[in-house]
Motif scaffolding. Structure first.
Motif, short mmCIF file in Angstrom:
data_model
loop_
_atom_site.label_atom_id
_atom_site.label_comp_id
_atom_site.label_asym_id
_atom_site.label_seq_id
_atom_site.Cartn_x
_atom_site.Cartn_y
_atom_site.Cartn_z
N ILE A 18 0.85 -1.19 0.00
CA ILE A 18 0.00 0.00 0.00
C ILE A 18 0.89 1.24 0.00
CG2 ILE A 18 -1.74 1.29 1.29
CD1 ILE A 18 -2.77 -1.35 2.39
N ARG A 19 0.70 2.11 -0.98
CA ARG A 19 1.55 3.30 -1.09
C ARG A 19 1.28 4.31 0.03
NH1 ARG A 19 4.30 3.74 -5.87
NH2 ARG A 19 3.56 2.51 -7.66
N HIS A 20 0.03 4.45 0.42
CA HIS A 20 -0.32 5.42 1.46
C HIS A 20 0.23 4.91 2.79
CE1 HIS A 20 -2.68 7.82 4.26
NE2 HIS A 20 -3.02 8.60 3.24
N ARG A 21 1.33 5.51 3.28
CA ARG A 21 2.03 4.97 4.43
C ARG A 21 1.20 5.00 5.70
NH1 ARG A 21 3.77 1.44 2.84
NH2 ARG A 21 4.65 1.03 4.88
N GLY A 22 0.36 6.02 5.87
CA GLY A 22 -0.48 6.06 7.05
C GLY A 22 -1.42 4.88 7.10
N LEU A 23 -2.05 4.58 5.97
CA LEU A 23 -2.97 3.45 5.90
C LEU A 23 -2.21 2.14 6.06
CD1 LEU A 23 -5.76 2.24 5.32
CD2 LEU A 23 -5.24 2.41 2.87
N ALA A 24 -1.06 2.02 5.41
CA ALA A 24 -0.28 0.79 5.50
C ALA A 24 0.18 0.54 6.93
CB ALA A 24 0.92 0.87 4.57
N ASP A 25 0.65 1.58 7.61
CA ASP A 25 1.12 1.41 8.99
C ASP A 25 -0.02 1.07 9.94
OD1 ASP A 25 3.63 1.95 8.10
OD2 ASP A 25 3.74 3.98 8.92
N ALA A 26 -1.17 1.71 9.73
CA ALA A 26 -2.33 1.41 10.58
C ALA A 26 -2.75 -0.05 10.41
CB ALA A 26 -3.49 2.34 10.23
N LEU A 27 -2.82 -0.50 9.15
CA LEU A 27 -3.18 -1.88 8.89
C LEU A 27 -2.14 -2.83 9.46
CD1 LEU A 27 -5.10 -3.91 7.60
CD2 LEU A 27 -3.88 -3.59 5.43
N GLY A 28 -0.86 -2.43 9.35
CA GLY A 28 0.20 -3.26 9.91
C GLY A 28 0.09 -3.41 11.41
N TRP A 29 -0.18 -2.30 12.11
CA TRP A 29 -0.33 -2.36 13.55
C TRP A 29 -1.54 -3.20 13.97
CZ3 TRP A 29 2.23 -1.85 17.81
CH2 TRP A 29 3.34 -1.00 17.89
N VAL A 30 -2.68 -2.92 13.35
CA VAL A 30 -3.90 -3.67 13.70
C VAL A 30 -3.71 -5.16 13.43
CG1 VAL A 30 -6.33 -4.02 13.10
CG2 VAL A 30 -5.44 -1.70 13.37
N GLY A 31 -3.14 -5.47 12.27
CA GLY A 31 -2.95 -6.87 11.92
C GLY A 31 -1.96 -7.57 12.84
N ALA A 32 -0.87 -6.88 13.21
CA ALA A 32 0.14 -7.50 14.07
C ALA A 32 -0.42 -7.78 15.47
CB ALA A 32 1.36 -6.59 14.16
N LEU A 33 -1.15 -6.82 16.02
CA LEU A 33 -1.74 -7.03 17.35
C LEU A 33 -2.80 -8.13 17.31
CD1 LEU A 33 -2.08 -3.30 18.45
CD2 LEU A 33 -0.55 -5.02 19.45
N THR A 34 -3.60 -8.13 16.25
CA THR A 34 -4.62 -9.16 16.09
C THR A 34 -3.99 -10.54 15.96
OG1 THR A 34 -6.09 -7.57 15.01
CG2 THR A 34 -6.58 -9.90 14.68
N MET A 35 -2.91 -10.63 15.20
CA MET A 35 -2.22 -11.90 15.01
C MET A 35 -1.71 -12.46 16.34
SD MET A 35 1.06 -12.77 12.58
CE MET A 35 0.25 -12.05 11.14
N GLY A 36 -1.16 -11.57 17.16
CA GLY A 36 -0.66 -12.01 18.46
C GLY A 36 -1.75 -12.56 19.35
N LEU A 37 -2.89 -11.87 19.40
CA LEU A 37 -4.00 -12.33 20.23
C LEU A 37 -4.60 -13.61 19.67
CD1 LEU A 37 -5.95 -11.99 22.56
CD2 LEU A 37 -7.28 -10.39 21.16
N PHE A 38 -4.79 -13.68 18.37
CA PHE A 38 -5.35 -14.87 17.73
C PHE A 38 -4.48 -16.09 18.01
CE2 PHE A 38 -4.85 -17.63 13.98
CZ PHE A 38 -6.06 -18.31 14.04
#
Length: 415
Positions: free
Chosen positions: A75-95
């Protein structure tokens, strides 16, 4: 109106993107695993229906966001990419913890029901269903705090027979597997560089997997590597994630920052009148990406002076050890494993790598495996703390070699 290309950065090569078939299969498997968690926990929770509904909503959200996280780097839009990265990483850890504890709960209930039916209590089904999400949340929180603090300093002594007095006390600081990405940025790396420089090493070894993303996205955040300071310089070898992220561009960028990139080659260092060979190989599986860059410890040592006092190899993956020992190295420094990063995945690393963490003896060669200085994807570390490793070469008597010696004692300190 923004075009698709404005938002999505297509990979330079199909090798850099997850195959469509992999994404489809992964999504289907994740659907089954999320359904398993929901069916085994939600019906037994003593909560109102609306709370159970929130649980279903979270499971659906988790199932959808995890595959998208794999694509966030495009994703070129870094704000969106970083937000998705953070949400996904935290979700992955809990899952991950939810899945493990749900499976352990079912195994425990089945074992008691089969072996001790007279001791089985139906209430255990209820309270264990409550315990699973609470334990998963607790482990995720503790793991997050462990992962986000600066890596501790680990002190290691490497006993080498025949080490000349000039090299007794020679220090190498190793950092590995930082994984600069959506959740690890410039500030995190600055703290690492400051800690490394404070140790005043003779040499710095960077053993791969520094990045997860393209140069255009992350160059500003890897810039602190230019501030690494050591008497004989900082040396870098590629890890598998450099190849996922555009290895040629990253090797050029690291060289620009002042790191000495070793690809199946070596340099000879003179230290107080004694010579030391520092060699480096490409990642163990580099040939899958660049056929002409197949990892080769023999090539890394070719032409080295035969009278060198010590031969050290930087190799991202521990499984380079067999070829490195055959080539004639005295010490191999590796990373890649993260020490398993968090329980219970440390047990699975042993299926792929000969060593998971710490100091080991491989024939006549020592192998040190760093647990990593950052983390990959979930910001979570449990039972495998991140480390900045200070290795010190020390003299050992000629008869000190004992085949099979492993996990040499070490001390640690730091935040």
């Amino acid at each position: 109106m923004a075009t698709l290309q404005t938002w999505i950065a297509m990979p330079a090569s199909p090798r850099h993107a997850p195959p469509l078939r992999f994404l489809i299969v992964a999504t289907l498997i994740l659907a089954l695993l999320h359904a398993y968690i929901g069916l085994r926990l939600l019906p037994y929770l003593p909560v109102p229906d609306w709370v159970r509904g929130l649980g279903i909503a979270w499971l659906i959200f988790s199932w959808l966001v995890l595959p998208l996280t794999l694509l966030s780097r495009f994703i070129r839009h870094r704000g969106l990419a970083d937000a998705l990265g953070w949400v996904g990483a935290l979700t992955m850890g809990l899952f991950s913890s939810l899945l493990v504890f749900t499976a352990l709960r079912d195994g425990f209930i089945a074992l008691v029901w089969l072996l001790l039916p007279e001791r089985f209590e139906p209430d255990a089904v209820v309270w264990s269903a409550v315990a699973v999400p609470l334990l998963a949340l607790l482990m995720t929180l503790i793991g997050f705090l462990n992962a986000r603090r600066r890596a501790r300093i680990v002190e290691i002594s490497i006993p080498l027979a025949g080490l000349p007095p000039a090299l007794h006390g020679f220090t190498i600081v190793q950092i590995s597997d930082i994984h600069v990405s959506a959740t690890i940025k410039r500030g995190y790396l600055n703290a690492i560089v400051d800690a490394v420089n404070a140790l005043e090493p003779d040499l710095i070894a960077v053993t791969g997997d520094v990045v997860d993303g393209r140069v255009a996205q992350l160059a500003a955040h890897t810039a602190p590597l230019a501030n690494l300071k050591a008497r004989h310089g900082a040396f870098f070898v590629t890890g598998n994630h450099e190849y996922y992220s555009g290895e040629a561009e990253w090797s050029a960028e690291f060289a620009r920052l002042g790191l000495i990139v070793l690809k199946n080659r070596h340099q000879v260092l003179e230290h107080q009148g004694a010579s030391l060979v520092i060699g480096g190989v490409t990642d163990y599986r580099a040939d899958q990406f660049v056929p002409q860059e197949a990892s080769d410890p023999h090539a890394a040592l070719a032409g080295a002076p035969t009278d060198a006092a010590v031969r050290i190899l930087l190799a991202h993956q521990p499984r380079s050890a067999e070829a490195a020992a055959t080539a004639g190295f005295d010490l191999q420094l590796s990373g890649h494993t993260h020490g398993g990063q968090f329980w219970p995945w440390n047990y699975f690393v042993r299926l792929q790598q000969p060593y998971v963490a710490g100091l080991h003896r491989h024939g006549k060669m020592w192998v040190y495996v760093s647990r990593g200085t950052g983390y990959w994807e979930p910001p979570k570390r449990l039972g495998a703390p991140s480390e900045i490793t200070r290795l010190r070469l020390v003299s050992a008597p000629p008869d000190s070699y004992r085949p099979g010696t492993a996990d040499y004692d070490h001390n640690s300190s730091g935040a």
